[in-house]
Write a protein that holds these residues in place. Structure first.
Motif, mmCIF file in Angstrom:
data_model
loop_
_atom_site.group_PDB
_atom_site.id
_atom_site.type_symbol
_atom_site.label_atom_id
_atom_site.label_comp_id
_atom_site.label_asym_id
_atom_site.label_seq_id
_atom_site.Cartn_x
_atom_site.Cartn_y
_atom_site.Cartn_z
ATOM 1 N N ASN A 1 0.819 -1.210 0.000
ATOM 2 C CA ASN A 1 0.000 0.000 0.000
ATOM 3 C C ASN A 1 0.857 1.266 0.000
ATOM 4 N N GLU B 1 2.261 1.890 -3.637
ATOM 5 C CA GLU B 1 1.299 1.953 -4.748
ATOM 6 C C GLU B 1 1.361 3.263 -5.540
ATOM 7 N N TYR C 1 5.586 -4.555 -6.346
ATOM 8 C CA TYR C 1 4.146 -4.547 -6.105
ATOM 9 C C TYR C 1 3.490 -5.778 -6.724
ATOM 10 N N LEU D 1 -9.311 -1.492 2.317
ATOM 11 C CA LEU D 1 -8.805 -2.660 3.036
ATOM 12 C C LEU D 1 -9.879 -3.367 3.873
ATOM 13 N N GLY E 1 -3.838 1.996 7.303
ATOM 14 C CA GLY E 1 -4.442 2.807 6.256
ATOM 15 C C GLY E 1 -4.415 4.291 6.569
#
Length: 346
Positions: free
Chosen positions: A30, A33, A46, A115, A279
């Protein structure tokens, strides 16, 4: 300690180590990304991560679910998953609107936030396993694979109710639920592990060379075949090919996982905190503008180091003590209310 207990303890240690290693790859994936479209090295990393990390994470979840699938323990886990989903779906959505200002995201309890699909799917996997409880192991796996292929033909957005990922990853949950660590440990000795780890590196190299045009949507598992641009009647064969890649990459990655107890084993007990909280860190990094300054090897190395250190930090006991009421909310009051209501029912 009996031999069975020893194997069970070794199996738990192995899977806790694996769980922590996987949450590291989740955080790293994440974190990098935003760079994959402009840095070939990050795109390769990735792609490699996504070839195994979610299938293995689901497998580990299935492995640990067998101790708490049925009875009061199973009901309590389902209630807690529901509470976690409501809390973090609300938090992430509220911050998206007020602070992160992220566009193109469905803010609905029927469309899991990024997520959080894992929570919705985890509850569904448990319910599906309960429904398949009387089936043979072979029948469960056959149904799971067939459903994972069939769901791609649905004419809807796979993000709603996390329906696509639920069935796409169901085979890995079923495999994890029935996983025999004793058989695995018997066959995967030191030299096999070394060979598997080496093959994992080879897969990374092959993806780096050949994977530039690989459509990532197939590894996300969140889109139907129409959304992936594969409207042919035989599109399900592509899903089977992706399954083959994911199983191969997953088995190879297991070669990296140690059997021994270490600090990583303890950190593996608190990966839920990393999963639900990381996150916020990734979102804050994105809006800070820091990615505009990352364009070379030194910058990416620093980013990777920060992601790994942040994973370790979020897995510390102090984080659990502080945020336990939010990440693992008590559902005892719900169970008490349910029992009281049942007693009063004529």
């Amino acid at each position: 300690m009996t031999r069975e207990n020893t194997l069970e303890t070794r199996g738990e240690t192995f899977f806790l180590n694996l769980r922590f290693m996987l949450i590291v790859t989740v955080f790293v994936g994440n974190a990098i990304e935003p760079l994959i479209s402009r840095m070939d090295g990050m795109h390769s990393l990735y792609l490699w991560i996504f070839s195994f990390h979610m299938p293995l994470f689901v497998l580990v979840t299935g492995y640990f679910a067998r101790k708490s699938l049925t009875g009061s323990a199973g009901r309590k886990v389902l209630l807690q998953i529901a509470m976690q989903y409501l809390i973090f779906q609300s938090l992430y959505s509220a911050l998206d609107v007020s602070l992160f200002h992220v566009s193109n995201i469905h803010h609905s309890f029927f469309a899991p936030y990024l997520l959080l699909w894992f929570l919705a799917s985890h509850a569904c996997w448990r319910l599906l396993m309960l429904g398949m409880g009387k089936w043979s192991r072979a029948a469960q796996i056959t149904f799971a694979v067939a459903a994972g292929v069939a769901v791609g033909y649905l004419q809807l957005d796979g993000v709603w109710f996390s329906i696509s990922r639920t069935f796409v990853y169901l085979p890995f949950f079923v495999i994890g639920y029935h996983f025999s660590f004793s058989t695995f440990a018997k066959w995967v000795q030191r030299y096999v592990k070394i060979a598997a780890a080496a093959f994992s590196v080879l897969i990374f190299a092959l993806l780096a060379v050949l994977g530039s045009g690989f459509p990532m949507g197939w590894l996300y598992g969140s889109m139907t075949y129409m959304q992936l641009g594969a409207g042919e009647w035989y599109a399900g064969l592509y899903r089977l090919a992706v399954y083959a890649l994911q199983i191969t990459a997953s088995l190879a990655f297991l070669g990296w996982v140690p059997y021994q107890v270490s600090r990583m084993t303890d950190w593996g007990r608190r990966t839920l905190y990393v999963f639900l909280l990381h996150g916020f860190i990734v979102r804050l990094a994105a809006i800070s503008g820091v990615y505009a300054y990352i364009g070379n090897a030194a910058g990416t190395a620093l980013l990777l180091l920060c992601a790994i250190l942040s994973t370790v930090l979020l897995a510390q006991p102090g984080v659990k003590r502080l945020l336990h009421p939010i990440v693992e909310p008590s559902v005892d009051w719900m169970i008490t209310l349910q029992r009281t209501a049942l007693r009063r029912t004529p």
